[in-house]
Scaffold this active site. Structure first.
Site, PDB file in Angstrom:
ATOM      1  N   TRP A 115      -0.761  -2.881   8.472  1.00 28.39           N
ATOM      2  CA  TRP A 115      -1.294  -2.542   7.155  1.00 28.39           C
ATOM      3  C   TRP A 115      -1.109  -1.043   6.951  1.00 28.39           C
ATOM      4  O   TRP A 115      -1.296  -0.246   7.882  1.00 28.39           O
ATOM      5  CB  TRP A 115      -2.768  -2.930   7.064  1.00 28.39           C
ATOM      6  CG  TRP A 115      -2.999  -4.389   7.303  1.00 28.39           C
ATOM      7  CD1 TRP A 115      -3.477  -4.975   8.438  1.00 28.39           C
ATOM      8  CD2 TRP A 115      -2.722  -5.456   6.391  1.00 28.39           C
ATOM      9  NE1 TRP A 115      -3.525  -6.335   8.285  1.00 28.39           N
ATOM     10  CE2 TRP A 115      -3.066  -6.661   7.037  1.00 28.39           C
ATOM     11  CE3 TRP A 115      -2.219  -5.518   5.084  1.00 28.39           C
ATOM     12  CZ2 TRP A 115      -2.932  -7.907   6.423  1.00 28.39           C
ATOM     13  CZ3 TRP A 115      -2.081  -6.750   4.484  1.00 28.39           C
ATOM     14  CH2 TRP A 115      -2.442  -7.923   5.140  1.00 28.39           C
ATOM     15  N   THR A 116      -0.763  -0.637   5.728  1.00 27.80           N
ATOM     16  CA  THR A 116      -0.303   0.747   5.550  1.00 27.80           C
ATOM     17  C   THR A 116      -1.177   1.581   4.626  1.00 27.80           C
ATOM     18  O   THR A 116      -0.710   2.577   4.074  1.00 27.80           O
ATOM     19  CB  THR A 116       1.149   0.761   5.040  1.00 27.80           C
ATOM     20  OG1 THR A 116       1.210   0.101   3.757  1.00 27.80           O
ATOM     21  CG2 THR A 116       2.086   0.103   6.018  1.00 27.80           C
ATOM     22  N   GLU A 117      -2.462   1.233   4.467  1.00 28.26           N
ATOM     23  CA  GLU A 117      -3.331   2.128   3.702  1.00 28.26           C
ATOM     24  C   GLU A 117      -3.209   3.565   4.199  1.00 28.26           C
ATOM     25  O   GLU A 117      -3.129   4.499   3.407  1.00 28.26           O
ATOM     26  CB  GLU A 117      -4.802   1.688   3.810  1.00 28.26           C
ATOM     27  CG  GLU A 117      -5.140   0.423   3.065  1.00 28.26           C
ATOM     28  CD  GLU A 117      -5.119  -0.787   3.966  1.00 28.26           C
ATOM     29  OE1 GLU A 117      -5.845  -1.747   3.671  1.00 28.26           O
ATOM     30  OE2 GLU A 117      -4.381  -0.778   4.967  1.00 28.26           O
ATOM     31  N   TYR A 168      -3.750  -5.790  14.908  1.00 27.24           N
ATOM     32  CA  TYR A 168      -3.685  -4.997  13.678  1.00 27.24           C
ATOM     33  C   TYR A 168      -3.202  -3.596  14.054  1.00 27.24           C
ATOM     34  O   TYR A 168      -3.955  -2.786  14.586  1.00 27.24           O
ATOM     35  CB  TYR A 168      -5.054  -4.962  13.004  1.00 27.24           C
ATOM     36  CG  TYR A 168      -5.237  -6.084  12.004  1.00 27.24           C
ATOM     37  CD1 TYR A 168      -4.859  -7.389  12.316  1.00 27.24           C
ATOM     38  CD2 TYR A 168      -5.777  -5.854  10.749  1.00 27.24           C
ATOM     39  CE1 TYR A 168      -5.006  -8.423  11.405  1.00 27.24           C
ATOM     40  CE2 TYR A 168      -5.933  -6.882   9.828  1.00 27.24           C
ATOM     41  CZ  TYR A 168      -5.544  -8.160  10.168  1.00 27.24           C
ATOM     42  OH  TYR A 168      -5.691  -9.188   9.263  1.00 27.24           O
ATOM     43  N   PHE A 169      -1.951  -3.325  13.728  1.00 28.31           N
ATOM     44  CA  PHE A 169      -1.315  -2.093  14.206  1.00 28.31           C
ATOM     45  C   PHE A 169      -1.623  -0.880  13.333  1.00 28.31           C
ATOM     46  O   PHE A 169      -1.070   0.199  13.573  1.00 28.31           O
ATOM     47  CB  PHE A 169       0.188  -2.304  14.336  1.00 28.31           C
ATOM     48  CG  PHE A 169       0.585  -3.106  15.547  1.00 28.31           C
ATOM     49  CD1 PHE A 169      -0.361  -3.594  16.433  1.00 28.31           C
ATOM     50  CD2 PHE A 169       1.923  -3.379  15.813  1.00 28.31           C
ATOM     51  CE1 PHE A 169      -0.003  -4.329  17.551  1.00 28.31           C
ATOM     52  CE2 PHE A 169       2.302  -4.110  16.927  1.00 28.31           C
ATOM     53  CZ  PHE A 169       1.338  -4.581  17.796  1.00 28.31           C
ATOM     54  N   ARG A 213       0.837  -1.206   0.000  1.00 25.92           N
ATOM     55  CA  ARG A 213       0.000   0.000   0.000  1.00 25.92           C
ATOM     56  C   ARG A 213       0.870   1.255   0.000  1.00 25.92           C
ATOM     57  O   ARG A 213       0.604   2.206  -0.723  1.00 25.92           O
ATOM     58  CB  ARG A 213      -0.925  -0.005   1.211  1.00 25.92           C
ATOM     59  CG  ARG A 213      -2.260  -0.741   1.023  1.00 25.92           C
ATOM     60  CD  ARG A 213      -2.094  -2.188   0.558  1.00 25.92           C
ATOM     61  NE  ARG A 213      -3.363  -2.871   0.446  1.00 25.92           N
ATOM     62  CZ  ARG A 213      -3.893  -3.625   1.401  1.00 25.92           C
ATOM     63  NH1 ARG A 213      -3.254  -3.798   2.552  1.00 25.92           N
ATOM     64  NH2 ARG A 213      -5.053  -4.213   1.211  1.00 25.92           N
ATOM     65  N   HIS A 264      -7.042  -9.710  -4.141  1.00 23.61           N
ATOM     66  CA  HIS A 264      -6.019  -8.666  -4.002  1.00 23.61           C
ATOM     67  C   HIS A 264      -5.055  -8.727  -5.188  1.00 23.61           C
ATOM     68  O   HIS A 264      -3.840  -8.617  -5.034  1.00 23.61           O
ATOM     69  CB  HIS A 264      -5.284  -8.810  -2.671  1.00 23.61           C
ATOM     70  CG  HIS A 264      -6.122  -8.476  -1.482  1.00 23.61           C
ATOM     71  ND1 HIS A 264      -6.447  -7.188  -1.133  1.00 23.61           N
ATOM     72  CD2 HIS A 264      -6.737  -9.274  -0.565  1.00 23.61           C
ATOM     73  CE1 HIS A 264      -7.206  -7.188  -0.047  1.00 23.61           C
ATOM     74  NE2 HIS A 264      -7.410  -8.453   0.308  1.00 23.61           N
ATOM     75  N   TRP A 312      -6.725 -14.359  11.253  1.00 25.30           N
ATOM     76  CA  TRP A 312      -6.878 -12.903  11.394  1.00 25.30           C
ATOM     77  C   TRP A 312      -8.301 -12.478  11.730  1.00 25.30           C
ATOM     78  O   TRP A 312      -8.498 -11.436  12.341  1.00 25.30           O
ATOM     79  CB  TRP A 312      -6.405 -12.200  10.119  1.00 25.30           C
ATOM     80  CG  TRP A 312      -7.344 -12.259   8.951  1.00 25.30           C
ATOM     81  CD1 TRP A 312      -7.448 -13.247   8.028  1.00 25.30           C
ATOM     82  CD2 TRP A 312      -8.311 -11.270   8.577  1.00 25.30           C
ATOM     83  NE1 TRP A 312      -8.412 -12.948   7.096  1.00 25.30           N
ATOM     84  CE2 TRP A 312      -8.957 -11.732   7.397  1.00 25.30           C
ATOM     85  CE3 TRP A 312      -8.697 -10.030   9.101  1.00 25.30           C
ATOM     86  CZ2 TRP A 312      -9.965 -11.000   6.752  1.00 25.30           C
ATOM     87  CZ3 TRP A 312      -9.701  -9.296   8.463  1.00 25.30           C
ATOM     88  CH2 TRP A 312     -10.318  -9.780   7.307  1.00 25.30           C
ATOM     89  N   ASP A 370      -7.178 -14.231   1.315  1.00 26.49           N
ATOM     90  CA  ASP A 370      -8.213 -13.508   2.051  1.00 26.49           C
ATOM     91  C   ASP A 370      -9.030 -12.604   1.121  1.00 26.49           C
ATOM     92  O   ASP A 370      -8.577 -12.201   0.056  1.00 26.49           O
ATOM     93  CB  ASP A 370      -7.590 -12.660   3.155  1.00 26.49           C
ATOM     94  CG  ASP A 370      -6.666 -11.585   2.593  1.00 26.49           C
ATOM     95  OD1 ASP A 370      -5.805 -11.925   1.767  1.00 26.49           O
ATOM     96  OD2 ASP A 370      -6.813 -10.405   2.979  1.00 26.49           O
ATOM     97  N   GLU A 371     -10.234 -12.296   1.567  1.00 21.60           N
ATOM     98  CA  GLU A 371     -11.104 -11.279   0.968  1.00 21.60           C
ATOM     99  C   GLU A 371     -11.244 -11.442  -0.551  1.00 21.60           C
ATOM    100  O   GLU A 371     -11.279 -10.463  -1.299  1.00 21.60           O
ATOM    101  CB  GLU A 371     -10.581  -9.876   1.311  1.00 21.60           C
ATOM    102  CG  GLU A 371     -10.599  -9.595   2.811  1.00 21.60           C
ATOM    103  CD  GLU A 371     -10.081  -8.232   3.177  1.00 21.60           C
ATOM    104  OE1 GLU A 371     -10.534  -7.670   4.196  1.00 21.60           O
ATOM    105  OE2 GLU A 371      -9.200  -7.716   2.461  1.00 21.60           O
ATOM    106  N   ASP A 422      -0.257  -6.345  -3.469  1.00 24.75           N
ATOM    107  CA  ASP A 422      -1.670  -6.124  -3.177  1.00 24.75           C
ATOM    108  C   ASP A 422      -2.276  -5.318  -4.318  1.00 24.75           C
ATOM    109  O   ASP A 422      -1.589  -5.005  -5.302  1.00 24.75           O
ATOM    110  CB  ASP A 422      -1.870  -5.428  -1.831  1.00 24.75           C
ATOM    111  CG  ASP A 422      -3.126  -5.915  -1.121  1.00 24.75           C
ATOM    112  OD1 ASP A 422      -4.218  -5.767  -1.691  1.00 24.75           O
ATOM    113  OD2 ASP A 422      -3.017  -6.458  -0.007  1.00 24.75           O
TER     114      ASP A 422
END
Length: 713
Positions: free
Chosen positions: A424-426, A374-375, A122, A218, A349, A281-282, A151
């Site tokens: 996660w870096t969104e 989830y940081f 991200r 993704h 998760w 995932d997802e 991703d």
């Protein structure tokens, strides 16, 4: 110990030499003197001895008047013994020689997997930052870096056979609100040469890097570069700058599997780790459902539904990894749809349920549940916190996590390999923010992963953590101060000449304060309850530990106007569906505002607002793009119809169903990419009252948000 102390190890023991050299580097950075490395010494020395000490990564450290001896059966144990000795040498701040009381410790980890996940897809981090992160992990005895390299928003790993993956999908332009200047292109990727160097760097610090190549979902970045990998659904321009769950999936033909297997072969050649993470995932299935080719493939395979097709997808990829001598690991969705690849490992998760199901079925699992690990979730609600998800996951919450669910029978608990936290870096655009979001919460993960459950206490952890953070500053870490910060609450009754100040801090540390502008010290008054502060006063407060002031103190000039002002951090959202702290899309360089909002219901509450003597209200607002992939859920976002073309902010008293007491047209803010201060007349009110603030709009684009609210007498 001083510059005269020698580091002694067997001449042919490479692992011992690496541990000794790492200790020498740490001591040089923290205390400023050099330890000499050799194979013999007559003076007091630090000796590295190879001998059995029990389980993997265990060690024994003995400190006597004649020096120190680190004994271990493997390279990791020697390194961790060196880390513990470095901690003893830096327990108190200072430079130069240091004396250490004699002690002996025999230590071993509870879990073999003590990890962090870094999302470089991200937002890209430099190779230098990744090395720093590895250094910080090593001195906390964290040993696994799960590297999220692929991703929807970006492809970060050079694949020689498919150069467009990085040429096209290594870069993107961030989303901007309509009318705002386009932000410059961002991105980057790691060359294979850089990855080899990072992997080798990590290995010397006992950090194994596990790469992740996401599939079948993704997958937008790969499909942008090579459209034939998808199902033919067009990609609207700029989609790669959205956040959320994307519907684009890899298709299920042999050419796509050939692509993925070729990619994995190049990945395997770069990363010697036993595991390769393949995501899973997802993966929303609407594009598979809408593809005639995929549906025909399902019929030919005798697959009953799309969930089973994903299981078949993972079986095929798992078989390829097995042929290459590697193990498949994936997010807990790979448990769905039928039989899981026989040797698959699960990253749980969506809570801990995935780990429970996996362990009972005989599969290994790593605990990584959202939201607690989830940081990207913020550590507090203050103007010092960077953007992120709106849940508060503070240090104490992380430390309280137990990695072995009680629902797993004792006979299957060995399947729990350990735990990892995910960044996660969104919403984590910079490396400084990545460090802030990671530490000190990663230190809590490290202690949970290393130490036995019995005997752990948060207060004891804080006692150990504070000097650890100080010594890590020598390694260029600027950690979050959230756990030690003092958070004030100002309660003001209109007409009063004073305000009541209440203080809290997350760690329950002793707080001291002054109200006369003087410096806060350990001798200043101890905070024991709400404090009455006259208008106008200089109020200062800070938390203390062992007589030392900690970062995150408060310095506030309390005036008649400051008590009538609230930032968005001090307001509440009316609902809590998806609360985010979002960064403004303007300006391209320099400081940007951060807006706290529920993106499904942009609405804010100022509880007990001092409306009694206010004649006007000012709201500072900004607009940001609605760049979220939320599927049909977007239809649930409703706004009141605007009375003017640009819309209005409206203020209601007593709650969102109360009477409307102010209307502030958005015309003045329309087209301004930065912040705009709107001022409007406020209907007369008495005392203190909750204000509900929301805006009217024709749709979600752009999304308006509040930066601050002020009542004007």
């Amino acid at each position: 110990m001083s510059g005269k102390t020698a580091l002694v190890m067997p001449a042919a023991d490479t692992g011992a030499r690496i541990a000794a050299e790492r200790l020498a580097a740490l001591v040089a950075e923290a205390r400023g003197f050099e330890l000499k490395v050799g194979s013999d010494a007559s003076t007091p020395s630090i000796r590295f001895v190879r001998a059995a000490t029990g389980k993997a990564e265990s060690y024994r450290l003995e400190v006597t008047p004649k020096g120190a001896t680190i004994t271990a059966g493997d390279d990791a144990g020697l390194l961790y013994g060196a880390v513990t000795l470095w901690q003893a040498m830096t327990q108190a701040p200072g430079r130069g020689a240091v004396s250490i009381p004699a002690f002996t410790v025999a230590d071993a980890p509870r879990f073999g997997w003590r990890g962090l996940m870094l999302d470089s897809a991200r937002h890209f981090q430099s190779p230098a930052y990744v090395r720093q992160l590895i250094d910080w992990m090593a001195v906390n005895k964290l040993n696994t870096l799960h590297w999220h390299l692929v991703d929807d928003q970006g492809w970060r790993i050079e694949i020689k056979k498919y150069p467009r993956l990085t040429q096209v999908s290594g870069w993107r332009r961030p989303a901007t609100a309509p009318g705002a200047p386009q932000l410059p292109q961002v991105g980057g990727f790691y060359s294979q040469e850089e990855i080899r160097a990072i992997v080798a760097y990590a290995a010397q610090r006992n950090v194994t890097i596990i790469p992740e190549i996401e599939m079948p979902g993704h997958a937008l970045a790969a499909i942008r570069a090579y459209p034939e990998l998808g199902t033919g659904v067009p990609i609207p321009p700029g989609t790669e700058s959205d956040w959320g769950v994307f519907p684009w999936l890899y298709n299920f033909d042999d050419k796509t599997f050939s692509f993925l297997e070729n990619v994995l072969d190049e990945v395997i050649a770069l990363f010697p780790s036993r595991y390769v993470h393949v995501g899973g995932d997802e993966a929303t299935k609407e594009q598979w459902k809408g593809s005639a080719e995929v549906q025909a493939r399902m019929k030919a395979l005798g697959v009953k539904d799309e969930a089973a097709l994903q299981a078949a997808f993972m079986h095929r990829i798992g078989g390829h990894l097995t042929k290459r001598g590697r193990k498949l690991i994936g997010w807990d969705e790979i448990l769905e749809g039928g039989e899981v690849p026989p040797d698959a490992t699960i990253t749980s998760w969506r809570g801990v349920e995935g780990a429970i199901i996996a362990a009972k079925a005989g599969h290994d699992a790593v605990l990584s549940p959202s939201p607690i690990l989830y940081f990207d979730n913020r550590q507090g609600f203050s103007d010092s916190e960077p953007p992120g998800r709106g849940n508060r996951i503070d240090l104490k919450t992380v430390y309280g996590f137990e990695p072995v669910p009680s629902a797993i029978p004792a006979a299957q608990q060995h399947h729990i390999l350990g735990l990892q936290a995910n960044l996660w870096t969104e919403h984590v655009r910079t490396e400084a923010r990545a460090a802030w979001m990671t530490f000190p919460r990663a230190s809590a993960v490290a202690e949970i992963g290393w130490s036995a459950k019995a005997g752990r206490s948060y207060d004891g952890f804080v006692d150990r953590l504070i000097p650890q953070l100080e010594r890590m500053r020598a390694l260029k870490l600027e950690p979050a101060s959230s756990a030690f910060a003092v958070t004030p609450d100002y309660a003001y009754v209109p007409g009063s000449d004073s305000v009541t100040v209440t203080l809290v801090n997350q760690s329950g540390l002793e707080m001291h304060y002054t109200i006369d502008g003087s410096q806060v010290t350990a001798k200043s008054p101890v905070y024991r309850g709400p404090v009455s502060v006259k208008l106008t006063s200089q109020f200062k407060a800070a938390a203390f530990h062992s007589g030392r002031e900690l970062p995150g103190g408060v310095k506030q000039t309390v005036t008649a106007q400051s008590v009538r002002w609230r930032s968005d951090e001090m307001l509440k959202t009316c609902t809590n569906r998806v609360v985010l702290a979002l960064e403004d899309d303007y300006p391209a360089t320099g400081k940007r505002a951060t807006f706290v909002s529920d993106i499904f219901n942009p609405c804010w509450l100022w509880e007990k607002a001092p409306v009694g003597d206010a004649k006007q209200i000012a709201i500072t607002v900004g607009q940001i793009p609605f760049n979220f992939q939320i599927g049909k859920d977007i239809e649930t976002i409703k706004f009141a119809a605007p009375a003017t073309p640009e819309g209005e902010f409206e203020v209601r008293a007593g709650g969102c169903e109360g009477s409307r007491v102010a209307v502030l047209p958005l015309a003045a803010a329309e087209g301004n990419p930065g912040l705009t201060r709107l001022v409007g007349r406020l209907a007369p009110r008495a005392g203190n009252e909750t204000l509900c603030i929301r805006y009217t709009a024709k749709g979600v684009e752009p999304m308006w948000a509040i930066d601050a609210v002020e009542l004007i007498p």
